[in-house]
Design a protein around this motif. Structure first.
Motif, PDB file in Angstrom:
ATOM      1  N   ALA A  25       0.840  -1.204   0.000  1.00 28.71           N
ATOM      2  CA  ALA A  25       0.000   0.000   0.000  1.00 28.71           C
ATOM      3  C   ALA A  25       0.872   1.250   0.000  1.00 28.71           C
ATOM      4  N   ASP A  26       0.424   2.286  -0.682  1.00 34.62           N
ATOM      5  CA  ASP A  26       1.175   3.546  -0.692  1.00 34.62           C
ATOM      6  C   ASP A  26       0.973   4.317   0.609  1.00 34.62           C
ATOM      7  N   ARG A  27      -0.170   4.157   1.223  1.00 34.35           N
ATOM      8  CA  ARG A  27      -0.452   4.708   2.537  1.00 34.35           C
ATOM      9  C   ARG A  27      -1.412   3.757   3.244  1.00 34.35           C
ATOM     10  N   ILE A  28      -1.260   3.638   4.552  1.00 36.63           N
ATOM     11  CA  ILE A  28      -2.189   2.853   5.355  1.00 36.63           C
ATOM     12  C   ILE A  28      -2.715   3.742   6.470  1.00 36.63           C
ATOM     13  N   ILE A  29      -4.035   3.763   6.630  1.00 34.36           N
ATOM     14  CA  ILE A  29      -4.676   4.516   7.694  1.00 34.36           C
ATOM     15  C   ILE A  29      -5.248   3.521   8.698  1.00 34.36           C
ATOM     16  N   VAL A  30      -4.992   3.742   9.966  1.00 32.24           N
ATOM     17  CA  VAL A  30      -5.493   2.864  11.024  1.00 32.24           C
ATOM     18  C   VAL A  30      -6.206   3.726  12.073  1.00 32.24           C
ATOM     19  N   PRO A  31      -7.153   3.141  12.842  1.00 31.77           N
ATOM     20  CA  PRO A  31      -7.886   3.943  13.827  1.00 31.77           C
ATOM     21  C   PRO A  31      -7.203   4.070  15.180  1.00 31.77           C
ATOM     22  N   SER A  32      -6.160   3.275  15.417  1.00 33.90           N
ATOM     23  CA  SER A  32      -5.550   3.271  16.748  1.00 33.90           C
ATOM     24  C   SER A  32      -4.122   2.751  16.688  1.00 33.90           C
ATOM     25  N   GLU A  33      -3.382   2.996  17.761  1.00 34.27           N
ATOM     26  CA  GLU A  33      -2.025   2.457  17.859  1.00 34.27           C
ATOM     27  C   GLU A  33      -2.056   0.935  17.938  1.00 34.27           C
ATOM     28  N   THR A  34      -3.107   0.393  18.515  1.00 36.17           N
ATOM     29  CA  THR A  34      -3.249  -1.062  18.606  1.00 36.17           C
ATOM     30  C   THR A  34      -3.295  -1.688  17.221  1.00 36.17           C
TER      31      THR A  34
ATOM     32  N   GLY B 160     -26.918  11.967  30.191  1.00 37.71           N
ATOM     33  CA  GLY B 160     -27.523  11.869  31.501  1.00 37.71           C
ATOM     34  C   GLY B 160     -26.845  10.877  32.427  1.00 37.71           C
ATOM     35  N   ALA B 161     -26.012  10.006  31.872  1.00 43.13           N
ATOM     36  CA  ALA B 161     -25.333   8.989  32.682  1.00 43.13           C
ATOM     37  C   ALA B 161     -24.072   9.557  33.320  1.00 43.13           C
ATOM     38  N   HIS B 162     -23.592   8.840  34.328  1.00 45.27           N
ATOM     39  CA  HIS B 162     -22.379   9.274  35.026  1.00 45.27           C
ATOM     40  C   HIS B 162     -21.169   8.413  34.677  1.00 45.27           C
ATOM     41  N   VAL B 163     -21.398   7.137  34.386  1.00 44.23           N
ATOM     42  CA  VAL B 163     -20.299   6.206  34.087  1.00 44.23           C
ATOM     43  C   VAL B 163     -20.593   5.457  32.792  1.00 44.23           C
ATOM     44  N   PHE B 164     -19.571   5.340  31.940  1.00 47.49           N
ATOM     45  CA  PHE B 164     -19.654   4.504  30.757  1.00 47.49           C
ATOM     46  C   PHE B 164     -18.714   3.316  30.957  1.00 47.49           C
ATOM     47  N   ALA B 165     -19.249   2.102  30.852  1.00 49.16           N
ATOM     48  CA  ALA B 165     -18.439   0.895  31.029  1.00 49.16           C
ATOM     49  C   ALA B 165     -18.091   0.294  29.679  1.00 49.16           C
ATOM     50  N   GLN B 166     -16.802   0.046  29.456  1.00 47.23           N
ATOM     51  CA  GLN B 166     -16.298  -0.516  28.199  1.00 47.23           C
ATOM     52  C   GLN B 166     -15.642  -1.856  28.507  1.00 47.23           C
ATOM     53  N   THR B 167     -16.271  -2.949  28.086  1.00 50.90           N
ATOM     54  CA  THR B 167     -15.755  -4.277  28.428  1.00 50.90           C
ATOM     55  C   THR B 167     -15.582  -5.196  27.227  1.00 50.90           C
ATOM     56  N   ALA B 168     -15.870  -4.725  26.020  1.00 52.48           N
ATOM     57  CA  ALA B 168     -15.830  -5.578  24.824  1.00 52.48           C
ATOM     58  C   ALA B 168     -14.440  -6.163  24.609  1.00 52.48           C
ATOM     59  N   GLU B 169     -14.420  -7.380  24.074  1.00 52.73           N
ATOM     60  CA  GLU B 169     -13.160  -8.094  23.886  1.00 52.73           C
ATOM     61  C   GLU B 169     -12.419  -7.678  22.616  1.00 52.73           C
ATOM     62  N   ARG B 170     -13.131  -7.132  21.645  1.00 52.59           N
ATOM     63  CA  ARG B 170     -12.486  -6.755  20.381  1.00 52.59           C
ATOM     64  C   ARG B 170     -12.977  -5.379  19.953  1.00 52.59           C
ATOM     65  N   GLU B 171     -12.069  -4.407  19.884  1.00 55.07           N
ATOM     66  CA  GLU B 171     -12.392  -3.047  19.466  1.00 55.07           C
ATOM     67  C   GLU B 171     -11.181  -2.413  18.783  1.00 55.07           C
TER      68      GLU B 171
ATOM     69  N   VAL C  68     -17.677   9.347  33.104  1.00 57.71           N
ATOM     70  CA  VAL C  68     -16.428   8.758  33.587  1.00 57.71           C
ATOM     71  C   VAL C  68     -16.284   7.430  32.855  1.00 57.71           C
ATOM     72  N   GLY C  69     -15.189   7.235  32.142  1.00 61.98           N
ATOM     73  CA  GLY C  69     -15.009   6.022  31.350  1.00 61.98           C
ATOM     74  C   GLY C  69     -14.210   4.972  32.108  1.00 61.98           C
ATOM     75  N   ILE C  70     -14.770   3.783  32.237  1.00 62.86           N
ATOM     76  CA  ILE C  70     -14.066   2.678  32.884  1.00 62.86           C
ATOM     77  C   ILE C  70     -13.954   1.550  31.865  1.00 62.86           C
ATOM     78  N   ALA C  71     -12.745   1.211  31.481  1.00 62.98           N
ATOM     79  CA  ALA C  71     -12.515   0.217  30.438  1.00 62.98           C
ATOM     80  C   ALA C  71     -11.794  -1.000  31.001  1.00 62.98           C
ATOM     81  N   GLU C  72     -12.302  -2.165  30.659  1.00 62.93           N
ATOM     82  CA  GLU C  72     -11.614  -3.398  31.027  1.00 62.93           C
ATOM     83  C   GLU C  72     -10.538  -3.680  29.987  1.00 62.93           C
ATOM     84  N   TYR C  73      -9.330  -3.977  30.437  1.00 60.87           N
ATOM     85  CA  TYR C  73      -8.256  -4.264  29.482  1.00 60.87           C
ATOM     86  C   TYR C  73      -8.538  -5.568  28.746  1.00 60.87           C
ATOM     87  N   GLN C  74      -8.420  -5.504  27.415  1.00 56.02           N
ATOM     88  CA  GLN C  74      -8.562  -6.682  26.556  1.00 56.02           C
ATOM     89  C   GLN C  74      -7.437  -6.634  25.528  1.00 56.02           C
ATOM     90  N   ALA C  75      -6.835  -7.769  25.257  1.00 57.02           N
ATOM     91  CA  ALA C  75      -5.680  -7.817  24.356  1.00 57.02           C
ATOM     92  C   ALA C  75      -6.017  -7.334  22.955  1.00 57.02           C
TER      93      ALA C  75
END
Length: 357
Positions: free
Chosen positions: A133-142, A251-262, A277-284
């Motif tokens: 590819a001449d350029r590659i765009i990715v959404p994250s460092e992961t 209206g919420a106070h906490v957002f929980a992020q637990t998905a295994e693939r993102e 307030v964002g609380i994320a569970e670490y997933q590989a």
């Protein structure tokens, strides 16, 4: 600039995060002075080769969603459209791999938007795309790390996060019914169970929770909530419009992020921008940590990384002492308009570099 998007599937025929990201970019470009054409399989009725919808021009490369025919006819379609640059998703990888030879012959740079690999993508095809590819765009460092492992050099890989409509967040009303929110498509990677287990730890406290989204795992999630004896305090809202979802997040106070693939935690981003307030569970296989860990999050971000349901429950308690907000102005830098400018900068760089050879 004339941009050709090459994708057998469009939002009319498949609903995935990668296709939604692509369609959003197409819409943004259509509202500028740049020209856009989408080379795809024919999803509309009739035999006519082109179709225009909402100002977007679609051209049928084939009419029956055949990978073999799509790949065979693609060089002729590209030659006819004569774009300045070609934009292609990394998956299906066989399609992306077939684009490069045609681009080389026509002397057109190819930009690959790499979201995630599918089960049908071979390692060989992925390696070929990453290297050629001449350029590659990715959404994250992961995802950037994944692409580098496939053999991409450092120079052509650009991180452009998924974006949001900040004006919608500013204008949306506040629905203050829920304290805690989880929002995502409920597929096999949703892992809603971690969130529900954390809520069960807090059974003796005062809270209300909402789960936004639908999918194959929705019934199992509701069953788990019943088994944990918290079903009466967890509302399953299903799919909501963007405006409805933002109102709940504001209206919420906490957002929980637990998905295994993102590849990028888009829903967490919206939650943070809505003041949660964002609380994320670490997933590989998740990039969610990039939005909340100290080394990479925006200054002032309220959030943390956890590893277990018990830790998630503890952090929910800690978040209870933080002030409630309905918006975080710092996240305006993730607005779709900023995302568009980053893509255009990447396109211009690819065209400029290609002219040197």
């Amino acid at each position: 600039m004339r941009v050709a998007f090459v994708s057998m599937y469009t939002h009319h025929t498949r609903d995935t995060p990668a296709i939604r990201r692509q369609h959003r970019l197409i819409q943004l470009l259509t509202n500028t002075d740049h020209e856009v054409v989408v080379l795809c399989s024919r999803w509309w009725d009739g035999e006519h080769a082109k179709f225009e919808q909402n100002g977007i021009e679609y051209r049928a490369v084939d009419g029956d969603f055949s990978t073999k025919r799509f790949v065979f006819k693609l060089p002729f379609a590209l030659r006819k459209e004569s774009p300045d640059i070609v934009h292609v998703p990394n998956s299906p990888a066989r399609h992306a791999r077939a684009v490069k030879p045609a681009c080389r012959v026509l002397r057109i740079p190819m930009v690959v938007d790499w979201w995630a690999e599918s089960d049908d993508d071979s390692a060989g095809d992925c390696k070929s795309i990453a290297k050629k590819a001449d350029r590659i765009i990715v959404p994250s460092e992961t995802v950037k790390t994944t692409v580098r492992e496939y053999g991409a050099s450092e120079a052509p890989v650009t991180v452009i996060p998924d974006g949001l409509d900040f004006s919608l967040i500013e204008s949306a009303p506040v629905e203050a019914e829920f304290d805690l929110v989880y929002s995502r498509h409920l597929d096999e990677y949703a892992n809603v169970e971690t969130f529900l287990l954390a809520l069960a730890e807090l059974r003796d406290r005062d809270w209300s929770a909402a789960i936004i989204g639908n999918g194959s795992a929705a019934a199992d999630a509701e069953r788990t909530a019943r088994d944990l004896r918290i079903r009466d305090r967890v509302s399953f809202l299903g799919d909501l419009s963007d405006k409805q979802r933002v109102a709940v997040l504001k209206g919420a106070h906490v957002f929980a992020q637990t998905a295994e693939r993102e590849p990028f935690a888009t829903n967490l981003l919206w939650g943070l921008a809505c003041g949660c307030v964002g609380i994320a569970e670490y997933q590989a296989d998740s990039a969610a940590h990039e939005l909340v860990e100290e080394k990479s999050r925006l200054p002032g971000t309220r959030g943390t990384l956890v590893s277990t349901p018990e830790e998630l429950a503890d952090e929910i308690i800690v978040a209870g002492d933080m002030e409630e907000r309905t918006i975080d102005e710092a996240y305006e830098q993730y607005d779709y308009s900023e995302m568009l400018e980053q893509y255009l900068t990447c396109y211009r760089g690819a065209i400029s570099d290609y002219g040197l050879f």
